[in-house]
Design a protein around this motif. Sequence first.
Motif, PDB file in Angstrom:
ATOM      1  N   SER A 195     -49.849  49.250  13.617  1.00  0.00           N
ATOM      2  CA  SER A 195     -49.840  47.906  14.200  1.00  0.00           C
ATOM      3  C   SER A 195     -51.303  47.489  14.332  1.00  0.00           C
ATOM      4  O   SER A 195     -52.205  48.265  14.053  1.00  0.00           O
TER       5      SER A 195
ATOM      6  N   LEU B 207     -50.924  64.741  25.558  1.00  0.00           N
ATOM      7  CA  LEU B 207     -51.313  63.402  25.129  1.00  0.00           C
ATOM      8  C   LEU B 207     -51.098  63.255  23.633  1.00  0.00           C
ATOM      9  O   LEU B 207     -50.392  62.363  23.184  1.00  0.00           O
TER      10      LEU B 207
ATOM     11  N   MET C 276     -55.339  66.823  22.638  1.00  0.00           N
ATOM     12  CA  MET C 276     -55.250  67.136  24.057  1.00  0.00           C
ATOM     13  C   MET C 276     -53.789  67.320  24.440  1.00  0.00           C
ATOM     14  O   MET C 276     -52.951  66.491  24.103  1.00  0.00           O
TER      15      MET C 276
ATOM     16  N   THR D 261     -54.048  50.307  14.629  1.00  0.00           N
ATOM     17  CA  THR D 261     -53.694  51.475  15.432  1.00  0.00           C
ATOM     18  C   THR D 261     -53.160  52.587  14.533  1.00  0.00           C
ATOM     19  O   THR D 261     -52.873  52.383  13.360  1.00  0.00           O
ATOM     20  N   LYS D 262     -53.004  53.754  15.158  1.00  0.00           N
ATOM     21  CA  LYS D 262     -52.458  54.912  14.449  1.00  0.00           C
ATOM     22  C   LYS D 262     -51.037  54.649  13.975  1.00  0.00           C
ATOM     23  O   LYS D 262     -50.501  55.356  13.134  1.00  0.00           O
ATOM     24  N   TYR D 263     -50.397  53.654  14.582  1.00  0.00           N
ATOM     25  CA  TYR D 263     -48.987  53.391  14.282  1.00  0.00           C
ATOM     26  C   TYR D 263     -48.833  52.241  13.302  1.00  0.00           C
ATOM     27  O   TYR D 263     -47.746  51.686  13.143  1.00  0.00           O
TER      28      TYR D 263
ATOM     29  N   PRO E 137     -46.804  56.095  23.758  1.00  0.00           N
ATOM     30  CA  PRO E 137     -45.954  55.424  22.764  1.00  0.00           C
ATOM     31  C   PRO E 137     -44.645  56.161  22.470  1.00  0.00           C
ATOM     32  O   PRO E 137     -43.597  55.522  22.379  1.00  0.00           O
TER      33      PRO E 137
ATOM     34  N   LEU F 217     -43.769  46.536  16.239  1.00  0.00           N
ATOM     35  CA  LEU F 217     -43.098  47.492  15.353  1.00  0.00           C
ATOM     36  C   LEU F 217     -41.600  47.611  15.626  1.00  0.00           C
ATOM     37  O   LEU F 217     -40.866  48.190  14.839  1.00  0.00           O
TER      38      LEU F 217
ATOM     39  N   VAL G  31     -43.890  58.918  16.398  1.00  0.00           N
ATOM     40  CA  VAL G  31     -43.625  57.552  16.859  1.00  0.00           C
ATOM     41  C   VAL G  31     -42.898  56.763  15.767  1.00  0.00           C
ATOM     42  O   VAL G  31     -41.913  56.067  16.041  1.00  0.00           O
ATOM     43  N   LYS G  32     -43.383  56.902  14.526  1.00  0.00           N
ATOM     44  CA  LYS G  32     -42.746  56.158  13.428  1.00  0.00           C
ATOM     45  C   LYS G  32     -41.287  56.605  13.242  1.00  0.00           C
ATOM     46  O   LYS G  32     -40.409  55.794  12.970  1.00  0.00           O
TER      47      LYS G  32
ATOM     48  N   ARG H 246     -51.109  47.677  23.805  1.00  0.00           N
ATOM     49  CA  ARG H 246     -52.275  48.362  23.264  1.00  0.00           C
ATOM     50  C   ARG H 246     -51.930  49.087  21.966  1.00  0.00           C
ATOM     51  O   ARG H 246     -52.704  49.081  21.018  1.00  0.00           O
ATOM     52  N   SER H 247     -50.768  49.709  21.933  1.00  0.00           N
ATOM     53  CA  SER H 247     -50.385  50.425  20.718  1.00  0.00           C
ATOM     54  C   SER H 247     -49.682  49.501  19.728  1.00  0.00           C
ATOM     55  O   SER H 247     -49.387  49.905  18.614  1.00  0.00           O
ATOM     56  N   GLY H 248     -49.412  48.278  20.137  1.00  0.00           N
ATOM     57  CA  GLY H 248     -48.748  47.330  19.240  1.00  0.00           C
ATOM     58  C   GLY H 248     -47.285  47.664  18.997  1.00  0.00           C
ATOM     59  O   GLY H 248     -46.705  47.233  18.003  1.00  0.00           O
ATOM     60  N   LEU H 249     -46.672  48.427  19.920  1.00  0.00           N
ATOM     61  CA  LEU H 249     -45.257  48.816  19.736  1.00  0.00           C
ATOM     62  C   LEU H 249     -44.360  47.594  19.592  1.00  0.00           C
ATOM     63  O   LEU H 249     -43.381  47.619  18.836  1.00  0.00           O
TER      64      LEU H 249
ATOM     65  N   ARG I  91     -54.242  45.220  16.727  1.00  0.00           N
ATOM     66  CA  ARG I  91     -54.501  44.487  17.962  1.00  0.00           C
ATOM     67  C   ARG I  91     -55.945  44.020  18.009  1.00  0.00           C
ATOM     68  O   ARG I  91     -56.790  44.488  17.251  1.00  0.00           O
TER      69      ARG I  91
ATOM     70  N   TYR J  57     -47.596  62.993  22.343  1.00  0.00           N
ATOM     71  CA  TYR J  57     -46.875  61.756  22.656  1.00  0.00           C
ATOM     72  C   TYR J  57     -47.524  60.530  22.019  1.00  0.00           C
ATOM     73  O   TYR J  57     -47.070  59.421  22.197  1.00  0.00           O
ATOM     74  N   ARG J  58     -48.635  60.783  21.292  1.00  0.00           N
ATOM     75  CA  ARG J  58     -49.261  59.697  20.537  1.00  0.00           C
ATOM     76  C   ARG J  58     -49.229  59.999  19.044  1.00  0.00           C
ATOM     77  O   ARG J  58     -49.918  59.333  18.274  1.00  0.00           O
ATOM     78  N   ASN J  59     -48.482  61.007  18.669  1.00  0.00           N
ATOM     79  CA  ASN J  59     -48.437  61.427  17.275  1.00  0.00           C
ATOM     80  C   ASN J  59     -47.802  60.330  16.409  1.00  0.00           C
ATOM     81  O   ASN J  59     -46.649  59.957  16.603  1.00  0.00           O
ATOM     82  N   PRO J  60     -48.574  59.790  15.455  1.00  0.00           N
ATOM     83  CA  PRO J  60     -48.076  58.652  14.672  1.00  0.00           C
ATOM     84  C   PRO J  60     -46.768  58.954  13.941  1.00  0.00           C
ATOM     85  O   PRO J  60     -45.886  58.095  13.891  1.00  0.00           O
TER      86      PRO J  60
END
Lengths: 357, 368
Positions: free
Chosen positions: A341, B4, B1, A337-339, B222, B49, B13-14, B43-46, A343, B7-10
Amino acid sequence: MTNNPSQPNWEGYSCPMPLQHTSRIVLGHGSGGGMTHDLIQRFFLPAFENPILKAGNDGGVLDMLDGQRLSVSVDCHVVWPLFFPGGDIGRLAICGTVNDVSAMGADPKYLTAGFILEEGLTIDTLQKVIASMQIAAEEAGVSIIAGDTKVVEKGKADQMYISTTGVGVVRKGLLVGGACAQPGDQVILTGSIGDHGMAVICARGELGFTGDLVSDVAPLNWLVHTLIDAVGDAVHVMRDPTRGGLATSLNEIARQSGTGIVIEEHAIPVKPVVQAACELLGFDPLYVANEGKLVIIVRADKADQALEAIRACQYGKEAVRIGEVRDSPKGMVLLKTKYDSQRVVSMLAGEMLPRIC
Amino acid sequence: MKYLDEYRNPDLVKNALSQIRLSVIQPWVIMEICGGQTHSIIRSGLDQLLPPEIELVHGPGCPVCVTPLEAIDKAIEIASQKNVIFTTYGDMLRVPGSNFDLFSVRAAGGDVRVLFSPLDAVRMAKENPDKQVVFFAIGFETTAPANCMSVLQAKQLGLENFSVLVSHVRVPPAMNAILSSSENRVQAFLAAGHVCTVMGFWEYLPIAQQYRIPIVVTGFEPLDLCSGILQAVTMLEKGLYGVENRYERMVTREGNRHAQQVINQVMQSADRNWRGIGLFPESGWVLRPEFEKFDAEKRFQVQNIQTRESPLCISGKILQGLKKPDQCQAFGTLCTPQNPLGATMVSSEGACAAYYHYRKVGREEGTS
């Protein structure tokens, strides 16, 4: 269940036995994903078993007496609606089969076409579809050399269905197929994913929104020809990710070759309009059908050369490297994923969008 | 977009994840209520992390999962009848009833159609005056306004051939039940952002007070989830409780008043059976008596349906956060999305389905 309504029973939950859907066909059997595979494994393969069919590729490859090999593929088209932005059932019927034959490393030359027409279909509609087939066939450089027409009573089919079969000679010295992916190989995608599926679903006009969604339906034989000219037998696998999308195609390849495929989320191109439509409907573009894209698995040392050749083609300008083939986990696809991680990307399970092609 | 990508900016999030790592000292158990949040986390594997101190447990907020078996069986019974167009949200087709699912009904000739909006069912009823059109009105507070609106529209149009099979559930009573359970492990909640968009968060204030627990209204991307988790952890570490809103771009304290009015006009609260969990008092909505003529249960006489369950799956424990999907013996072997044993494996919002699609490598390869 407990009798005391204020004390819910957390322990005793039970559920019904699984429903196997063994007694009737349901739409999921035509999804191109897991249920279709089950159907093939359980009924078609045992009955028709032979080594060519068993290879499980988009087309069968036959050895001819003169040492040449012939790629043969068949595709049925039931798309609804018949006409959608970017294409129609006629263009689809030509391109779908041309691409399947090409994916085996062959140059498609001849097609046959079978038409099932519903009583009451307007001649005007039929003419439009035929004209579109003619244009697509010219673009692909294929001839339609035999055909068949049947008409069924009103209500026994939905307007028209087209089945096409294509043959082509496999380029000399080439061995491509899902089983040929090897650890270290690079995974290339020829452009953005999900365009066809979302264009068709949007064209049905049932969603309450419209968008600039255009199908990618296109013949990819010239792209394949150019690629093989450039890198030859460094091409190990080619597959057009139609029903079930990129995720399902990659899973098939991983299973056939006993390798693991790792792809990178950030590298996979999705047009913003496709992404937006998918978000609204709760779809994952990885599972949405494409009709003008190829996933190509190529030996690592030739990956850059392959990309350059593909990008020089009309339908490959946006080609990118999306991942690589590894030893493990065998038969599985992983997504980074972008983060950072990781899957699993599984095969499409049931029905997603019926009659998309 | 817009709304979206941000809120999905890697990088964002990191950054949020490292703030969480800096804030956490003790181990904490946090439940995300909504299946949409579970789906996004896996899905994002949070979950991979987050620092090991934080355990996320997956809540009962998947409408498909908790719709009771008897409601599915009633749907199947109605959909099998001649002259009926049975309409539903797509996921409900695969949920197994006692013997069949709605896919089987369709394959056997029933007219079962998937809709994106219940108002389409009203239109269908108008266009097919010789057919009975039934909409399967399931879901939490999120789907309730549109489902109620379909009833109001049908009434306004004077439609005699439209009805709804209602199986609506509400979040606050489920939270109460989880917190009052003697087995409860949950120390903070991420409240479901979409539910709160409709209902606001005023309903959660007494729950947070009574159980002295942080409840953080949280979105689905995420970055939203990280922000909700960070807020919850900060409160837990400081020993604070109460309701905080981290989905400010959608949620206000009062919620969507107009939507709430529509719900109150058409439905009233009632005890509701949650599949896999049992009966929660006042945890559902039913049609008000004045809308009785739109009640499919009465129109089709399916009140006394008999159901049959077999004791194989542990969805109840999963929905309450006591077990993880991969702790179930049937997970990925007997129970897969193609052959779901329980509803949690069916919906994309179901915790088992999320684990199956995104996590089964951990089980098959012995690594995770």
